[in-house]
Motif scaffolding. Structure first.
Motif, PDB file in Angstrom:
ATOM      1  N   UNK A  51      -4.078  18.228  -3.867  1.00  0.00           N
ATOM      2  CA  UNK A  51      -2.817  18.021  -4.700  1.00  0.00           C
ATOM      3  C   UNK A  51      -1.558  17.730  -3.962  1.00  0.00           C
ATOM      4  N   UNK A  52      -1.532  17.868  -2.594  1.00  0.00           N
ATOM      5  CA  UNK A  52      -0.056  17.590  -1.828  1.00  0.00           C
ATOM      6  C   UNK A  52      -0.243  16.227  -1.757  1.00  0.00           C
ATOM      7  N   UNK A  59       4.878   8.635  -4.530  1.00  0.00           N
ATOM      8  CA  UNK A  59       5.941   8.021  -3.751  1.00  0.00           C
ATOM      9  C   UNK A  59       5.675   7.026  -2.587  1.00  0.00           C
ATOM     10  N   UNK A  60       4.197   6.550  -2.470  1.00  0.00           N
ATOM     11  CA  UNK A  60       4.147   5.660  -1.402  1.00  0.00           C
ATOM     12  C   UNK A  60       3.847   4.418  -2.154  1.00  0.00           C
ATOM     13  N   UNK A  68      -5.164   5.754   3.705  1.00  0.00           N
ATOM     14  CA  UNK A  68      -4.235   6.358   4.376  1.00  0.00           C
ATOM     15  C   UNK A  68      -4.251   7.783   3.929  1.00  0.00           C
ATOM     16  N   UNK A  69      -4.713   8.747   4.765  1.00  0.00           N
ATOM     17  CA  UNK A  69      -4.895  10.384   4.387  1.00  0.00           C
ATOM     18  C   UNK A  69      -3.797  11.016   4.809  1.00  0.00           C
ATOM     19  N   UNK A  70      -2.661  10.525   5.095  1.00  0.00           N
ATOM     20  CA  UNK A  70      -1.400  11.242   5.525  1.00  0.00           C
ATOM     21  C   UNK A  70      -0.862  11.541   4.291  1.00  0.00           C
ATOM     22  N   UNK A  71      -0.046  12.647   4.297  1.00  0.00           N
ATOM     23  CA  UNK A  71       0.756  13.291   3.087  1.00  0.00           C
ATOM     24  C   UNK A  71       2.189  12.269   2.990  1.00  0.00           C
ATOM     25  N   UNK A  72       2.623  12.252   4.207  1.00  0.00           N
ATOM     26  CA  UNK A  72       4.023  11.393   4.243  1.00  0.00           C
ATOM     27  C   UNK A  72       4.006  10.058   4.450  1.00  0.00           C
ATOM     28  N   UNK A  73       5.114   9.309   4.128  1.00  0.00           N
ATOM     29  CA  UNK A  73       5.060   7.978   4.322  1.00  0.00           C
ATOM     30  C   UNK A  73       6.581   7.812   4.918  1.00  0.00           C
TER      31      UNK A  73
END
Length: 304
Positions: A51-52, A59-60, A68-73
């Motif tokens: 979910x996160x 917003x990516x 890309x498994x990263x949450x942030x961009x």
């Protein structure tokens, strides 16, 4: 003095031996609690990560989502939500949300009306063959949906109601949802029969007893059934895929599919943003009524 010192030393040793097991037990209990909380935190992270990640992916940029498994961009953008809300084929996304809402609310109304009446008959009225009919109804839970897809489609096609909401709602009003009938039957069976007898003494018939006695007492189970019906209908993909062909009749689940095309450009960013928006009504509905779920599923009525 020597005897006194020896006695005091022995008492101190006994006290130390008495304290040591207790201290070791406390250390072991503390370690167990720490390990338990660490395990729960890890489990929560694993459960909440999808979910996160979905929120982060919304917003990516589209080219930064797949693989890309990263949450942030490093390049957040809200254009995905603008694209998602603009809709497809000139149809705003609000139309898809409205269609899903109509189907979800219609499913709730149909299931509550048909299932409560059917459950009352099975739980409170004695009639010939009641056990046989109830077992046959429960047996339908073992029937895969894929078995009846083709006969149902042919039937609705001959009725001329394909590409309408009728095939998706008609079954809800005919008490074909055995799960909800079973849920309500189990709840109603735990309500004391003395209430029915008191209503009959006051001159109430079955309808009056059902409306004035059973429905108010069955409210937790009814709300639980409504929550499940709303969520299942909102998330349904196969049913709308079979019976709806016009984009103006698409639900949110069908609209999500249109953002991904294997033969052309796939806008994964808009799809993620649309997914986030699609989850919001379910979360709101669940948050408002979630306190009834445990009470309803437990099927604990009044105790005599």
């Amino acid at each position: 003095m020597t005897a006194a010192a020896t006695s005091a030393s022995s008492a101190a040793d006994r006290a130390a031996r008495t304290r040591r097991p207790g201290s070791a037990y406390r250390r072991k209990a503390t370690l167990s609690r720490v390990l338990f909380h660490i395990g729960m935190i890890v489990l929560v992270v694993v459960v909440l990560y999808p979910g996160v990640w979905l929120l982060g992916a919304s917003i990516k940029p589209s080219n930064d989502i797949v693989g890309n498994v990263s949450v942030l961009t490093s390049e957040p953008t809200f254009d995905n939500f603008v694209t998602a809300l603009s809709g497809i084929a000139g149809i705003p996304s609000l139309v898809f949300f409205w269609n899903s809402l109509v189907l979800a609310v219609g499913s709730v109304v149909g299931i509550v009306l048909s299932s409560t009446v059917t459950a009352y008959a099975f739980a409170r009225i004695r009639f010939a063959g009641r056990g046989v009919w109830f077992n046959l109804m429960i047996g339908t839970l073992l029937l895969p949906f894929q078995v009846v897809i083709i006969p149902q489609y042919i039937l609705f096609q001959k009725m001329g109601v394909i590409d309408t909401f009728i095939p998706l709602l008609l079954g809800k009003f005919l008490a074909t949802e055995a799960f909800f009938v079973f849920l309500l039957v189990q709840f109603m069976r735990n309500i004391p029969r003395e209430l029915d007898e008191a209503a009959r003494i006051d001159g109430a018939g079955h309808f009056r007893t059902f409306w004035s006695v059973m429905l108010p007492l069955t409210r937790p189970a009814i709300v639980s059934a409504s929550i499940f019906a709303f969520i299942w209908s909102w998330n349904d993909f196969l049913g709308p895929l079979l019976y709806l062909s016009s984009p103006s009749n698409y639900t949110v689940s069908l609209a999500l599919r249109t953002f991904v095309d294997q033969t052309a450009y796939s806008d994964f960013g808009a799809m993620m943003a649309m997914s986030v928006l699609a989850i919001l009504p379910v979360l709101v509905f669940f948050t408002v009524f979630q306190r009834y779920i445990v009470e309803g599923v437990a099927t604990q009525g009044l105790k005599g």
